[in-house]
Design a protein around this motif. Structure first.
Motif, short mmCIF file in Angstrom:
data_model
loop_
_atom_site.label_atom_id
_atom_site.label_comp_id
_atom_site.label_asym_id
_atom_site.label_seq_id
_atom_site.Cartn_x
_atom_site.Cartn_y
_atom_site.Cartn_z
N ASP A 232 0.99 4.11 -2.94
CA ASP A 232 0.64 5.60 -2.64
C ASP A 232 1.64 6.30 -3.09
O ASP A 232 1.38 7.46 -3.52
CB ASP A 232 0.33 5.74 -1.11
CG ASP A 232 -0.67 4.96 -0.48
OD1 ASP A 232 -1.85 4.82 -1.22
OD2 ASP A 232 -0.71 4.75 0.81
N GLU A 233 2.96 6.10 -2.84
CA GLU A 233 4.10 6.95 -3.33
C GLU A 233 4.02 7.00 -4.93
O GLU A 233 4.37 7.92 -5.71
CB GLU A 233 5.36 6.20 -3.03
CG GLU A 233 6.67 6.83 -3.61
CD GLU A 233 8.07 6.32 -2.99
OE1 GLU A 233 9.13 6.72 -3.47
OE2 GLU A 233 7.98 5.18 -2.33
N CYS A 234 3.62 5.86 -5.67
CA CYS A 234 3.39 5.90 -6.96
C CYS A 234 2.41 6.82 -7.53
O CYS A 234 2.54 7.55 -8.29
CB CYS A 234 3.33 4.49 -7.47
SG CYS A 234 3.06 4.33 -9.39
N ARG A 235 1.30 6.83 -6.88
CA ARG A 235 0.03 7.48 -6.80
C ARG A 235 0.83 9.24 -6.91
O ARG A 235 0.23 9.99 -7.84
CB ARG A 235 -0.88 7.29 -5.95
CG ARG A 235 -2.33 8.31 -6.41
CD ARG A 235 -3.24 7.98 -5.35
NE ARG A 235 -4.15 6.67 -5.17
CZ ARG A 235 -3.66 5.79 -4.52
NH1 ARG A 235 -2.86 6.00 -3.51
NH2 ARG A 235 -4.36 4.48 -4.71
N GLU A 236 1.43 9.37 -6.09
CA GLU A 236 1.68 10.76 -5.78
C GLU A 236 2.78 11.39 -6.98
O GLU A 236 2.49 12.38 -7.60
CB GLU A 236 2.57 11.20 -4.47
CG GLU A 236 1.60 11.01 -3.39
CD GLU A 236 2.45 10.99 -2.03
OE1 GLU A 236 3.45 11.32 -2.10
OE2 GLU A 236 1.92 10.96 -0.89
N ARG A 237 3.68 10.41 -7.50
CA ARG A 237 4.62 10.57 -8.40
C ARG A 237 3.75 10.83 -9.77
O ARG A 237 4.16 11.79 -10.42
CB ARG A 237 5.81 9.67 -8.75
CG ARG A 237 6.70 9.49 -7.54
CD ARG A 237 7.59 8.59 -7.99
NE ARG A 237 7.44 7.43 -8.55
CZ ARG A 237 7.26 6.31 -7.64
NH1 ARG A 237 7.74 6.29 -6.42
NH2 ARG A 237 7.22 5.07 -8.06
N SER B 34 1.01 -1.16 -0.17
CA SER B 34 0.15 0.07 0.02
C SER B 34 0.85 1.28 -0.12
O SER B 34 0.76 2.34 -0.75
CB SER B 34 -0.97 -0.13 1.28
OG SER B 34 -1.68 -1.04 1.02
N ALA B 35 2.03 1.22 0.79
CA ALA B 35 2.86 2.40 0.78
C ALA B 35 3.52 2.60 -0.55
O ALA B 35 3.69 3.76 -1.13
CB ALA B 35 3.85 2.24 1.80
N GLU B 36 3.81 1.46 -1.30
CA GLU B 36 4.46 1.56 -2.84
C GLU B 36 3.32 2.25 -3.59
O GLU B 36 3.87 3.18 -4.55
CB GLU B 36 4.93 0.35 -2.83
CG GLU B 36 6.17 0.17 -2.20
CD GLU B 36 6.66 -1.42 -2.80
OE1 GLU B 36 7.74 -1.73 -2.75
OE2 GLU B 36 5.64 -2.41 -3.17
#
Length: 525
Positions: A393-398, A389-391
């Motif tokens: 979320d980080e991808c979504r932000e990028r 989930s953290a990965e």
């Protein structure tokens, strides 16, 4: 029986059609491996590994700021493709290369593709690999991407797709050639029993294509391979190809420009250079035009190229089509430039920059493969079903911060092939990188570099991410051991029938033994 208990699960297997039943083109290979005693198979595996070490076949992984030099990971069980299927794929790759070269030529010319509404102008305006400095230049034969590596994958239903196109400085062909040589040494009797199409013609075709680009066609061309140096991840390939072609391996400091002509410094004096096969990215090629701090390139080489006094392969600026967002338009480009339907399809692709697609991608992040537009080597790729989930979320932000530079694709059930791991045959996912040469005519390798994910369950086959490779056999079930190959010009206007020799050169006897690099250097794209 070695394949007893072998289970590819729900994946399409390249060698095994069903439990106990090999595919038609692979029957001889499977039968042979079944008969081979475990001890002898292990001896042949060890001998192949020793061959790789003795020939200095290495690659470099850059991790945590350090360069880690490694022996090339190699599996001796070949991947087998029926020749009838391959000839269709080959025609599709030739078609694709023609359209891409016409597209690049158009972008640096009249840009009709934009004016006709086929390709969005804003995508070009925001392309990191578009080089306005080369507008108006017309390379010989209209060819920009002289050497292309297009990655192919097979889905769970057996359909072959183009996953991406590598047009800037694609690497890997030396490993394809060496894989064949090592496999022939490991299984010479198998080669005697099968009609396996040769790959050794690539070197001759590459050299011929480069020579055809010379601005002095009446003279014997002087061809050089321009490398960033010994610390580059693909330096083995640079030196291998130069040695095999009889070309000179040079670094930027070995060349200079005088009166818009490129010269090479030698112990006997300066020698004019006609063709530069460059393995340096655009931005490092000429400090007068691009990065002024580059010590890798040649000051003034762009002036010489623009003046028509030297040929550069691949042409500067061709990377504009080496973009995963541009990739999504290639089927439309084939229809636009060639008035043909694509012979080999793209993987279905959502452009995150398109508003209509963005909502779907955001709602299905955990089901899709998410890719940045201009990374290579598997870097930056997020496989949604296997990400935390953290990965995600980080991808979504990028992606939301830079929507133009991301695409999403479905998570394919990539095909597998039997791979020898710890003495057992186990299924591992794989892809295939054929190489396409474009010049006066177009040449496609018979097969290519099969890359295999050695880690169980992994879908990432890149060597930088822990992958290895196999030899790729294009096998003819019957008929003559040669096929007359149609070779078409880069613009699709001329054809000539050529036949590749079935004789395989013993290149391994000529390979220079290299000391592997042990410190990092510029990473080749």
């Amino acid at each position: 029986m070695r394949f007893d208990g072998y289970d590819p699960g729900s994946y399409w297997d390249e060698l095994i059609e069903a439990p106990g039943r090999p595919r038609a083109a692979a029957r001889g290979v499977v039968s042979y491996l079944n008969r081979l005693p475990d001890e002898e198979l292990e001896q042949r595996r060890q001998a192949a590994s020793l061959d790789m070490r003795n020939m200095g076949i290495t690659f470099t992984v850059y991790r945590d700021g350090a360069g880690i030099d490694r022996e090339w990971p190699f599996d001796i069980v070949p991947r087998v493709i029926d020749a009838t299927e391959w000839f269709h794929i080959e025609d599709g790759l030739r078609q694709r290369a023609h359209a891409l070269n016409m597209f690049i030529d158009d972008l640096y010319g009249d840009q009709k593709v934009i004016g006709d509404g086929v390709f969005p102008g804003d995508l070009l305006a925001n392309s990191v690999n578009y080089r306005p400095e080369v507008r108006g230049i017309r390379p010989r034969f209209g060819a920009w991407a002289h050497i292309c590596g297009s990655d192919l994958v097979r889905d769970g239903d057996g359909t072959v797709y183009v996953l991406e196109d590598n047009l800037r400085v694609p690497s890997g062909v030396s490993y394809m050639l060496e894989n064949r040589l090592v496999t022939k040494r490991a299984f010479p009797d198998l080669f005697a029993e099968h009609r396996i199409l040769p790959v050794d013609g690539y070197i001759t075709q590459l050299h011929s294509m480069l020579c055809s680009l010379s601005p002095r066609p009446g003279d014997t061309p002087v061809v050089v391979v321009l490398t960033p140096g010994i610390y580059n991840s693909a330096y083995f390939e640079h030196s291998f190809l130069a040695q095999q072609m009889g070309a000179t391996l040079v670094e930027g400091r070995d060349l200079f420009v005088e009166d818009d002509v490129v010269y090479m410094r030698t112990v006997t004096g300066q020698v004019r250079v006609d063709v530069v096969y460059r393995r340096i990215d655009d931005l490092f090629l000429d400090p007068e035009v691009f990065r002024p701090d580059s010590a890798l390139g040649v000051p003034g080489i762009m002036r010489a190229w623009r003046a028509g006094n030297v040929a550069i392969a691949n042409a500067p600026g061709c990377g504009v089509a080496d973009d995963k967002v541009v990739y999504s338009y290639v089927p439309d480009l084939i229809r636009y430039y060639l008035s043909e339907e694509p012979l080999v399809d793209n993987v279905p692709t959502w452009r995150f920059g398109d508003e209509d697609s963005r909502g779907y991608v955001l709602d299905h992040l955990d089901e899709l493969v998410l890719k940045p537009a201009n990374e290579s080597g598997g870097y930056g790729v997020v496989v949604g079903p296997r990400a935390s989930s953290a990965e995600l979320d980080e991808c979504r932000e990028r992606m939301q911060a830079d929507p133009r530079n991301y695409i999403a694709q479905p998570t394919l059930n990539l095909s597998v092939a039997p791979t020898l791991i710890a003495g057992r045959m186990v299924p591992r996912h794989l892809d295939l990188r054929p190489f396409i040469l474009s010049g006066e005519r177009t040449y496609v390798t018979r097969g290519g570099l099969t890359r295999v994910a050695l880690v169980e369950g992994s879908l990432v086959v890149n060597s930088s991410q822990g992958g290895g490779s196999k030899d790729t056999w294009i096998v003819e079930a019957s008929g003559p051991p040669e096929r007359a190959q149609v070779q078409t010009s880069a613009t699709g206007t001329q054809t000539q029938m050529l036949t590749e020799s079935t004789a395989t050169q013993q290149m391994g006897d000529m390979v220079q033994h290299l000391d592997p690099p042990d410190t990092p250097g510029p990473l080749e794209v």
